[in-house]
Design a protein around this motif. Structure first.
Motif, PDB file in Angstrom:
ATOM      1  N   UNK A  47       0.849  -1.189   0.000  1.00  0.00           N
ATOM      2  CA  UNK A  47       0.000   0.000   0.000  1.00  0.00           C
ATOM      3  C   UNK A  47       0.879   1.232   0.000  1.00  0.00           C
ATOM      4  N   UNK A  48       0.398   2.263  -0.688  1.00  0.00           N
ATOM      5  CA  UNK A  48       1.114   3.526  -0.646  1.00  0.00           C
ATOM      6  C   UNK A  48       0.760   4.259   0.636  1.00  0.00           C
ATOM      7  N   UNK A  89      -2.460   6.247   0.228  1.00  0.00           N
ATOM      8  CA  UNK A  89      -3.609   5.338   0.179  1.00  0.00           C
ATOM      9  C   UNK A  89      -3.965   4.867   1.588  1.00  0.00           C
ATOM     10  N   UNK A  90      -2.920   4.570   2.345  1.00  0.00           N
ATOM     11  CA  UNK A  90      -3.117   4.079   3.709  1.00  0.00           C
ATOM     12  C   UNK A  90      -3.753   5.148   4.602  1.00  0.00           C
ATOM     13  N   UNK A 101      -7.317   5.767   4.019  1.00  0.00           N
ATOM     14  CA  UNK A 101      -8.234   4.759   4.552  1.00  0.00           C
ATOM     15  C   UNK A 101      -8.794   5.188   5.906  1.00  0.00           C
ATOM     16  N   UNK A 137       5.911   3.008  -0.667  1.00  0.00           N
ATOM     17  CA  UNK A 137       5.218   1.840  -0.113  1.00  0.00           C
ATOM     18  C   UNK A 137       5.423   1.823   1.395  1.00  0.00           C
ATOM     19  N   UNK A 148       0.754   5.761  10.934  1.00  0.00           N
ATOM     20  CA  UNK A 148      -0.403   5.257  11.674  1.00  0.00           C
ATOM     21  C   UNK A 148      -1.078   6.391  12.421  1.00  0.00           C
ATOM     22  N   UNK A 155      -2.994   8.404  10.023  1.00  0.00           N
ATOM     23  CA  UNK A 155      -4.257   7.795   9.638  1.00  0.00           C
ATOM     24  C   UNK A 155      -5.351   8.087  10.657  1.00  0.00           C
ATOM     25  N   UNK A 165     -10.109  -3.631   3.137  1.00  0.00           N
ATOM     26  CA  UNK A 165      -8.754  -3.060   3.220  1.00  0.00           C
ATOM     27  C   UNK A 165      -8.391  -2.805   4.677  1.00  0.00           C
ATOM     28  N   UNK A 166      -9.318  -2.179   5.406  1.00  0.00           N
ATOM     29  CA  UNK A 166      -9.047  -1.876   6.811  1.00  0.00           C
ATOM     30  C   UNK A 166      -8.892  -3.143   7.629  1.00  0.00           C
ATOM     31  N   UNK A 191       3.597  -4.883  -6.366  1.00  0.00           N
ATOM     32  CA  UNK A 191       2.610  -3.815  -6.534  1.00  0.00           C
ATOM     33  C   UNK A 191       2.977  -2.587  -5.720  1.00  0.00           C
ATOM     34  N   UNK A 192       2.831  -1.401  -6.311  1.00  0.00           N
ATOM     35  CA  UNK A 192       3.096  -0.187  -5.547  1.00  0.00           C
ATOM     36  C   UNK A 192       1.967   0.165  -4.587  1.00  0.00           C
ATOM     37  N   UNK A 193       0.751  -0.251  -4.885  1.00  0.00           N
ATOM     38  CA  UNK A 193      -0.362   0.085  -3.999  1.00  0.00           C
ATOM     39  C   UNK A 193      -1.297  -1.109  -3.893  1.00  0.00           C
ATOM     40  N   UNK A 194      -2.251  -0.996  -2.997  1.00  0.00           N
ATOM     41  CA  UNK A 194      -3.143  -2.119  -2.749  1.00  0.00           C
ATOM     42  C   UNK A 194      -4.009  -2.417  -3.969  1.00  0.00           C
ATOM     43  N   UNK A 195      -4.577  -1.366  -4.546  1.00  0.00           N
ATOM     44  CA  UNK A 195      -5.421  -1.560  -5.726  1.00  0.00           C
ATOM     45  C   UNK A 195      -4.612  -2.203  -6.844  1.00  0.00           C
TER      46      UNK A 195
END
Lengths: 293, 304
Positions: free
Chosen positions: A148-149, A152-153, A156, A192, A205, A208, B153-154, B211-215
């Motif tokens: 995950x980037x 992106x994290x 969330x 990442x 964290x 987030x 995801x969470x 992968x760089x991101x989750x998607x």
């Protein structure tokens, strides 16, 4: 022990008084609302609302009453009675193995106590559902190379609000950006999360949960792996969350000396004579920090 | 493209594509939740269900499906009770499933011949019922993953924080387990025990690495699985190899090639980007101090 008991009794009486006040206010509210239409006295209504707001502020955010808990057959926490009020900055401290993390998990409802009562307010000060941001001490997903980037994290954290399918708005991105800037990780947003160092993982964290705009922030040793400047910056950040945004912060920390100037209260876990752990609350005397002044 | 003129190859490609797409997405979540063994275990348990169904003269596909669902609920329950021992419990249930499947199958003459076809799959001999069941399972899975992508995801990142953020973790987790059972048991008769787990594990493990991101991880896994299944089926047709094994081998080769390419890429990147990296490291990386307003607190409050 006696002082603790009498404090408890006092608190109980206080709670009762609040309860009665609430009832009276409720009754009054009904009547006043009717009369407000006749007299057009908006001021009465708004004053009432203010009074109710004050009332809400006084109510406990989290209460634990004589909680006992253990993982195996021996209890590791006993006689825990803790109150967390809205708008407080509280530290939980104690030696290693004093069940500090357990205390947090019990408070959050992640663990169920053997006996006693744990209550977490259902609503925040704004009357909406209480939003809780929790930063655990270790997160297993970091070790397994969660793909995950950073951005992106942190985004969330915004998922907690609204429907699971809603479109993310510009506001959500702004909040995520602000949170990342607050912890000094904006430059790393396209990395990442697996590539970050321990302290940086800790900070994203924190970002987030900041993006969640929570009523209650619960942090388990958030400053491990941070350098001194970052730690002080972090305490300031949390202090601002409490003073300016009316949030409540509960954190486990060993660096009490550094954090003390920012704290309202310290909850210390001490060993009981017979081996278990009990809980002592000390109120630090930082009068000029109470939000009312 | 003459192979697509055959009816059975069309169905094989269709079934393979369905399974590849849904199993690879499932795999990303399973791997990140550290439940990669679970799919394997469920396919073995489902095999026992099929054997029991054949022995009792019920529809084997249906009994396999039902037993896998029950197994997934059981696993979820065990996982909740013994958080640290989940891998052991999975291994135990897997042994139970496989051994009882072998015993039950030896009892029933009807199924004894096709035991190996259940282990290694018979994607070119897929029948209509299996295809419909697979399509239904894939549709349910697609809806599940699409609607719940954010909660998942969470949840996949960390269950405790997901719970404190107000997600119904128990229900999500149970739903995920049941879905896993559904997909695995629908796919198992078509591609076999071996291929189910390779389709779940191999594309996802490559995707998570690169992968760089989750998607992106989800998309990469789907692409890899689809490519692997199509290439494997083509190879099996061209060189008359068993389809299941050739798909698994293709996926394995893709995984190895992908990891190798990634390593080469990283090495190349180091050579090119050395100066930029250094400048990035020098950029400040600490929590910024907010203001001087707080500085008096460090000096004991004199400057108030």
């Amino acid at each position: 022990m006696r002082t603790a008991e009498s404090a408890f009794v006092r608190l109980f009486i206080k709670c009762k008084i609040y309860e009665y006040m609430e009832r009276i206010l409720d009754g009054l509210g009904g009547r006043l609302r009717k009369s407000a239409i006749v007299t057009g006295a908006h001021t009465v209504r708004s004053r009432l609302r203010m009074m109710q707001k004050v009332e809400v502020k006084q109510v406990q955010l989290a209460t634990m009453r004589e909680v006992m808990f253990g993982y195996a057959d021996v209890p590791c926490l006993e006689d825990v009675t803790v109150d967390i009020r809205f708008g407080e900055f509280v530290a939980v401290t104690g030696p290693n193995g004093a069940a500090k993390t357990t205390l947090l998990k019990l408070m959050l409802g992640l663990l169920r106590p053997w006996s006693g009562e744990v209550r977490l307010a259902a609503k925040g000060t704004d009357g909406r559902k209480l939003v809780v941001g929790y930063v655990p001490q270790q997160i297993a997903a970091f070790n397994s190379g969660f793909p995950s980037k950073v951005l992106e994290f942190v985004l969330s954290g915004r998922f907690a609000q609204g429907s699971w399918l809603r479109r993310l708005r510009a506001e959500d991105r702004e909040q995520a950006e602000r949170a990342l800037r607050q912890v000094g990780m904006w430059e790393w947003r396209n990395r990442r999360i697996g590539e970050l160092s321990g302290g940086q993982k800790q900070r994203i964290c924190i970002a987030r949960v900041l993006a969640m705009e929570p009523d209650l922030l619960v942090l388990d040793e958030p400053t491990t792996g941070m350098d001194k400047d970052s730690r002080l910056g972090f305490y300031e950040l949390m202090s601002r969350q409490v003073r300016e945004h009316g949030r409540t912060v509960v954190m486990v920390t060993h660096g009490l000396a550094e954090a003390a100037p920012y704290l309202d209260r310290v909850i210390e876990l001490r060993r009981k004579e017979d081996g278990g752990w009990k809980c002592c609350t000390t109120t630090s005397c930082r009068g000029h920090f109470s939000p009312a002044l | 493209m003459e192979m697509l003129h055959y009816d059975f190859m069309q169905r094989a490609f269709f079934a393979g594509a369905l399974i590849a797409l849904i199993a690879s997405v499932l795999g990303v979540y399973l791997l990140l939740r550290r439940q990669a063994l679970m799919a394997d275990m469920l396919s073995h348990v489902s095999l026992a269900g099929i054997a029991a169904g054949a022995l009792l003269h019920w529809n084997p596909t249906a009994t396999g499906f039902a037993v896998a669902l029950a197994g997934s609920v059981a696993v979820e329950w065990v996982r909740r009770t013994y958080k640290t021992y989940s891998e052991i419990s999975i291994a135990i249930i897997m042994i139970g499933g496989l051994s009882s499947a072998a015993i039950l199958m030896s009892r029933s003459n009807a199924l004894n011949k096709s035991f190996s076809s259940y282990l290694f799959g018979s994607v070119v001999a897929v029948n209509r019922t299996e295809l419909i069941l697979m399509a239904a399972a894939a549709a349910v899975g697609a809806v599940f993953f699409l609607l719940l992508r954010r909660p998942l995801y969470q949840l996949t990142f960390d269950e405790d924080t997901a719970k404190t953020a107000g997600l119904p973790v128990k229900w999500l987790s149970m739903g995920f387990s049941v879905l896993t059972g559904m997909i695995v048991s629908a796919a198992m008769p078509i591609v076999g025990v071996l291929l189910v787990s390779s389709l779940i594990v191999l594309p996802a493990s490559l995707a998570i690495r690169i992968a760089p991101s989750f998607a992106a991880a989800v998309w990469i896994a789907m692409t890899v699985a689809l490519g692997g299944v199509f290439a494997g089926l083509t190879a099996s047709y061209a060189f008359s190899m068993p389809p299941g094994a050739s798909i698994a081998m293709t996926l394995l080769l893709i995984l190895l090639a992908g990891i190798g390419a990634q390593k080469a890429f990283v090495k190349l990147g180091k050579r090119i980007h050395r100066p930029r990296d250094r400048s990035e490291k020098e950029s400040p990386s600490r929590i910024p101090r907010l203001s001087n307003k707080y500085s008096y607190m460090q000096s004991g409050g004199e400057e108030k």
